[in-house]
Design a protein around this motif. Structure first.
Motif, PDB file in Angstrom:
ATOM      1  N   ALA A 118      36.291  21.733  66.762  1.00 35.58           N
ATOM      2  CA  ALA A 118      36.432  21.442  68.286  1.00 35.58           C
ATOM      3  C   ALA A 118      35.030  20.943  68.699  1.00 35.58           C
ATOM      4  CB  ALA A 118      36.455  22.688  69.178  1.00 35.58           C
ATOM      5  N   ARG A 119      35.107  19.864  69.466  1.00 35.14           N
ATOM      6  CA  ARG A 119      33.759  19.354  70.136  1.00 35.14           C
ATOM      7  C   ARG A 119      33.210  19.917  71.433  1.00 35.14           C
ATOM      8  NH1 ARG A 119      34.959  13.169  70.193  1.00 35.14           N
ATOM      9  NH2 ARG A 119      37.098  14.074  71.185  1.00 35.14           N
ATOM     10  N   SER A 120      32.060  20.023  71.575  1.00 36.08           N
ATOM     11  CA  SER A 120      31.464  20.646  72.774  1.00 36.08           C
ATOM     12  C   SER A 120      31.776  19.947  74.092  1.00 36.08           C
ATOM     13  CB  SER A 120      29.809  20.770  72.870  1.00 36.08           C
ATOM     14  OG  SER A 120      29.353  21.194  73.814  1.00 36.08           O
ATOM     15  N   PRO A 121      32.343  20.679  74.899  1.00 37.90           N
ATOM     16  CA  PRO A 121      32.434  19.847  76.365  1.00 37.90           C
ATOM     17  C   PRO A 121      31.199  19.219  76.879  1.00 37.90           C
ATOM     18  CG  PRO A 121      32.657  22.206  76.553  1.00 37.90           C
ATOM     19  CD  PRO A 121      32.566  21.924  75.114  1.00 37.90           C
ATOM     20  N   LEU A 122      29.928  19.859  76.639  1.00 31.43           N
ATOM     21  CA  LEU A 122      28.633  19.434  77.126  1.00 31.43           C
ATOM     22  C   LEU A 122      28.556  17.921  76.674  1.00 31.43           C
ATOM     23  CD1 LEU A 122      26.948  22.839  76.190  1.00 31.43           C
ATOM     24  CD2 LEU A 122      27.751  22.153  78.310  1.00 31.43           C
TER      25      LEU A 122
END
Length: 276
Positions: free
Chosen positions: A177-181
């Motif tokens: 999963a990739r960071s929403p940041l």
């Protein structure tokens, strides 16, 4: 943090989305969301909204940007995939006497025709979608040519970004999963919108978190903020205490007041994307 991360094909986006939906349906984000109202107002000013403009608020939560646009006499449609949050947005609109449209919708699959809106907004919402490229493509698709997309996204180095990182050290995100940041970096925004954008203007802003104390902030955060609710629920008592201590350390690092209360600047990126 790298500007762009490739999403592995093995990531279960459906499962990840279900987990996120469960998290955002937990607690009561509307209580926290209401404290962020000024961000929606400032974003609408940055977009230079005018009366009569058609505005779509994506992942609207309890309607901060939606209400800000309605106060400027725009024709507003608020969407979210959590019905309870839309209900809170509707109640706020009714209490203020504004007529708005509400529709349950997934930010990665918006149920609107191409070029349906003059402006598209999202404050601390669309940044949490699992498939970031698809979400960005949908924002651009429903925005008319030469219209604008306005976003408010937490930055990696800001207060909320550091809180997320502290949680991730105790409750790691799903593999791949990739960071929403990433949405809080100019490089990634250019990668997401690419040739769909005539221009991207990103300005660092600060929302000031004001709480009675660090303990008060932490109590609100772990009781009402869905991702934090789920993080604490996943840990035993000892590990909960360790997570709380790490979060309190982040609060202390950003707090600029020494009287026991909390006045902590939370950096976010105010983004205006002009469509080609």
């Amino acid at each position: 943090m790298p500007a762009v991360q490739t999403l592995p094909h093995s990531v279960d986006l459906t499962g990840l989305k279900a987990r996120q939906h469960d998290a955002w349906s937990s607690g009561d984000y509307a209580l926290i969301g209401s404290t962020l109202q000024i961000v929606g107002e400032q974003l609408c000013e940055a977009l230079d909204l005018r009366a009569g403009h058609r505005v779509l608020d994506v992942a609207a939560g309890n309607g901060n940007a939606s209400l800000a646009a309605a106060r400027r006499w725009c024709e507003v449609t608020a969407t979210d995939y959590v019905p309870a949050l839309l209900a809170r947005a509707r109640a706020r609109a009714e209490a203020n006497g504004f007529a708005m449209a509400f529709r349950e919708a997934d930010a990665e699959n918006l149920p609107f025709d191409d070029a349906s809106f003059d402006f598209v907004t999202s404050t601390f919402g669309v940044m949490f979608t699992p498939d970031q490229e698809r979400a960005a493509a949908e924002l651009a698709r429903v925005c008319k040519p030469h219209g604008r997309i306005g976003l408010a996204n937490w930055t990696p180095q800001g207060f909320i970004g550091e809180l997320f990182k502290a949680i991730g050290r105790h409750v790691p995100p799903p593999a791949g999963a990739r960071s929403p940041l990433l949405w809080g970096t100019s490089e990634h925004l250019h990668a997401l919108f690419g040739e769909r954008a005539a221009s991207i203007h990103a300005v660092p802003r600060a929302f000031i978190f004001r709480y009675r104390s660090a303990a008060h902030f932490l109590d609100v955060f772990r009781t009402y903020y869905g991702p934090a609710v789920k993080a604490f629920a996943a840990l035993d008592d000892a590990r909960q205490e360790a997570l709380a201590a790490d979060l309190e350390a982040v609060i202390a690092r950003f707090n600029r007041i020494g009287d026991g209360s909390v006045v902590a600047p939370g950096e976010y990126l105010e983004v205006v994307v002009e469509r080609k």
